[in-house]
Design a protein around this motif. Structure first.
Motif, PDB file in Angstrom:
ATOM      1  N   PHE A 249       0.745  -1.272   0.054  1.00 55.59           N
ATOM      2  CA  PHE A 249       0.052   0.193  -0.105  1.00 55.59           C
ATOM      3  C   PHE A 249       1.053   1.326   0.004  1.00 55.59           C
TER       4      PHE A 249
ATOM      5  N   LEU B  70       3.652   7.205   3.250  1.00 53.46           N
ATOM      6  CA  LEU B  70       4.052   5.984   3.969  1.00 53.46           C
ATOM      7  C   LEU B  70       3.583   4.728   3.050  1.00 53.46           C
TER       8      LEU B  70
ATOM      9  N   THR C  21      -3.161  -7.347   9.320  1.00 56.10           N
ATOM     10  CA  THR C  21      -2.226  -6.265   9.887  1.00 56.10           C
ATOM     11  C   THR C  21      -1.364  -5.597   8.971  1.00 56.10           C
ATOM     12  N   GLN C  22      -1.541  -4.298   8.821  1.00 58.90           N
ATOM     13  CA  GLN C  22      -0.388  -3.657   7.667  1.00 58.90           C
ATOM     14  C   GLN C  22       0.912  -3.267   8.662  1.00 58.90           C
ATOM     15  N   TYR C  23       1.813  -3.460   8.278  1.00 57.24           N
ATOM     16  CA  TYR C  23       3.183  -3.017   8.676  1.00 57.24           C
ATOM     17  C   TYR C  23       3.482  -1.833   7.703  1.00 57.24           C
ATOM     18  N   PHE C  24       4.273  -1.039   8.629  1.00 54.95           N
ATOM     19  CA  PHE C  24       4.643   0.341   7.702  1.00 54.95           C
ATOM     20  C   PHE C  24       6.209   0.488   7.638  1.00 54.95           C
ATOM     21  N   GLY C  25       6.564   1.179   6.569  1.00 48.47           N
ATOM     22  CA  GLY C  25       7.918   1.802   6.596  1.00 48.47           C
ATOM     23  C   GLY C  25       7.959   2.886   7.437  1.00 48.47           C
ATOM     24  N   PRO C  26       9.158   3.563   7.370  1.00 44.34           N
ATOM     25  CA  PRO C  26       9.676   4.622   8.178  1.00 44.34           C
ATOM     26  C   PRO C  26       8.890   6.179   7.701  1.00 44.34           C
TER      27      PRO C  26
END
Lengths: 116, 113
Positions: free
Chosen positions: B33, B90, B101-106
């Motif tokens: 995403f 993001l 669950t979505q895991y995000f970058g910095p």
């Protein structure tokens, strides 16, 4: 209409005390998921905790717990024993239905400040 | 451990430039995403992809395109950057046993001058 409401734009809590961040949601789906994310000033969104709509027990992850009240459509985050590092923006999010993840909606966020 | 990386933390570009934002995940996730985050507007979904070479428009796709040639990489392209695309971008991924669950970058803070 807002799907996720977080009524507290900002909150203060004393270090070592517990704090509750409010989240209410709106959906007509029977199957959905609720999430809390933390965003420190560095910008990264950090996943904290997840609650499925069919889960009967409230989710817990270390100092985080989710107070899930399905009939009231609320999913409040409780942080116990606050630490200075908990100061951040906190976002409540919802995934509606069964999807690839595109039906993922975020609330406006609550800024938590932990006081020494 | 879950790992999503983005090519730049900060980027400054000029109006009209072509801009590439890269995102890489190492969890073998199917879904990726791109969001932008603006004060008072929260996170808004630009595009997402549920498989290699597959893409779907999100809420605000205008002015953006995406590319997913490999499963681990999802690129966001601004064909001709404009000042109203100054924002925090993001990237996130989801999949595996926990598809929710979505895991995000910095994040990448882009400024267009």
């Amino acid at each position: 209409a807002q799907k996720i409401t977080q009524t507290q734009p900002g909150m203060f809590v004393q270090e070592k005390e517990a704090v509750t961040l409010d989240c209410t949601y709106d959906t007509s789906d029977q199957s959905y998921g609720l999430f809390w994310y933390k965003q420190p000033s560095s910008g990264e969104m950090i996943f904290l905790i997840y609650q499925g709509s069919y889960d009967e027990q409230n989710a817990t992850e270390g100092r985080y717990s989710l107070n899930f009240q399905k009939a009231r459509k609320s999913a409040n985050l409780v942080i116990s024993a606050s630490q200075l590092g908990d100061s951040a923006m906190y976002f409540c999010a919802m995934r509606e239905g069964r999807s690839y993840g595109q039906n993922f909606v975020f609330g406006p966020g609550t800024r938590l400040s932990v006081l020494p | 451990d879950v790992k999503v990386t983005q090519s730049s933390r900060y980027l400054v570009k000029r109006t009209g430039e072509k801009v590439f934002l890269e995102c890489v995940q190492d969890m073998d996730h199917e879904n990726m995403f791109w969001y932008r985050q603006d004060p008072g507007l929260g996170l808004r979904l630009i595009y997402f992809s549920y498989d290699v070479k597959m893409k779907e428009k999100g809420d605000i796709p205008e002015g953006y395109s995406v590319s997913r040639e490999k499963k681990e990489r999802f690129s966001l392209i601004l064909e001709s950057a404009s000042t109203n695309q100054t924002s925090m971008y993001l990237c996130a991924s989801s999949g595996g046993s926990n598809t929710d669950t979505q895991y995000f970058g910095p994040g990448t803070r882009l400024t267009v001058l």
